[in-house]
Enzyme design. Structure first.
Site, short mmCIF file in Angstrom:
data_model
loop_
_atom_site.label_atom_id
_atom_site.label_comp_id
_atom_site.label_asym_id
_atom_site.label_seq_id
_atom_site.Cartn_x
_atom_site.Cartn_y
_atom_site.Cartn_z
N SER A 39 0.75 -1.19 0.00
CA SER A 39 -0.11 0.10 -0.06
C SER A 39 0.85 1.24 0.16
CB SER A 39 -1.02 -0.05 1.19
OG SER A 39 -2.12 0.92 1.13
N ASP A 161 -5.78 -4.29 -1.91
CA ASP A 161 -4.62 -3.65 -0.94
C ASP A 161 -3.91 -4.65 -0.08
OD1 ASP A 161 -3.79 -2.70 1.79
OD2 ASP A 161 -4.26 -0.88 0.83
#
Length: 282
Positions: A39, A161
């Protein structure tokens, strides 16, 4: 630096802490042979590994004021709070060009972690897998949070993610042969993750991905267990942790440039103050 990995946590706009620490490393000419992030951690690492001094600050503080970067308008229009096209296409290719040549000419391995929606397991991509044309797409997938960003299709997989399934990818760094690890966290040392209150909504949003729901429901256990393991390895001398020395006032979604700059400067200062001890440890 042989067999030493740099491991980077995500955290949305809390990633400005990581950006500050990496800026310190870059200015001191400190680069690790292996870098892995998820991320925001992966996004900040990209500019660090392309040797673009100051780029993370410009992109993530100066441009954060733009509604195309982060806004409720994005959520209404595109069902994403962060403007993913703006972040992973327009900014790196037009406004603040990313130096792909420098990145791929350097010898450091850069692993980007994502989550496979169908299996609920992490998927990692290194330089040989994504090359130049796919790098931004993998970074985008690694940064695509459930509910506020769409699923990213890639090579027959559906990705979200990386922090969902592997919030701090130390185990992958170990698996890849590293014996020592420098870890940059974006939360204070006393942080304990709580169970999500929105699993019921996630179940409605992603009924086709039961394994994703499973890992989201257990995300707090995964995070807290990983943190406990990190501090155990720190006590054993296998890990060097850099984490915020002051209480974090920035959330995952934050546009206030003053708060963002303060966090960036805190990351730089914390890294700088530990630099001599870090080099001795390495």
């Amino acid at each position: 630096m042989k067999n030493t990995g740099l491991v980077l946590e995500g955290g949305g706009m809390r990633g400005l802490y990581t950006a500050g620490a990496l800026e310190c490393f870059m200015q001191k000419d400190i680069f690790f042979p292996y870098v892995i992030g998820v991320s925001a951690g992966a996004c900040m690492a990209a500019s660090y590994l392309s040797r673009q001094v100051g780029r993370n600050k410009v992109v993530n503080i100066d441009y954060a004021k733009q509604p195309d970067y982060i806004s409720i308008r994005n959520l209404i229009r595109k069902r994403e709070i962060f403007g993913m096209d703006y972040l992973f296409d327009e900014i790196p290719n037009i406004h603040v060009p990313y130096d792909y040549d420098s990145f791929f000419e350097n010898n450091e391995e850069f692993m980007i972690g994502t989550t496979n929606c169908e299996t609920g397991e992490p998927e990692y991509f290194g330089k040989e897998q994504y090359k130049q044309k796919d790098m931004l797409k993998i970074l985008r997938a690694s940064s695509s949070l459930p509910l506020i960003a769409p699923v990213i299709p890639y090579q027959g997989m559906q990705l979200l993610d990386g922090g969902i399934s592997d919030p701090i990818p130390l185990l992958k760094s170990e698996e890849d042969g590293n014996e020592k690890h420098v870890i940059i966290l974006t939360k204070n040392r006393n942080y304990i993750k709580s169970k999500s209150k929105f699993i019921w909504y996630l179940e409605k949003k992603y009924p086709q991905y039961p394994n994703l729901i499973r890992v989201l429901a257990n995300r707090h256990h995964i995070y807290n267990e990983r943190i406990n393991y990190i501090y155990e390895q720190e006590r054993l001398g296998n890990v060097f942790v850099i984490s915020p020395s002051l209480p974090i006032k920035v959330g995952r979604i934050e546009r206030n440039p003053k708060k963002l700059m303060e966090l960036y400067e805190l990351g730089y200062r914390d890294a700088d103050e530990q630099l001599e001890r870090l080099m001795d440890w390495v």
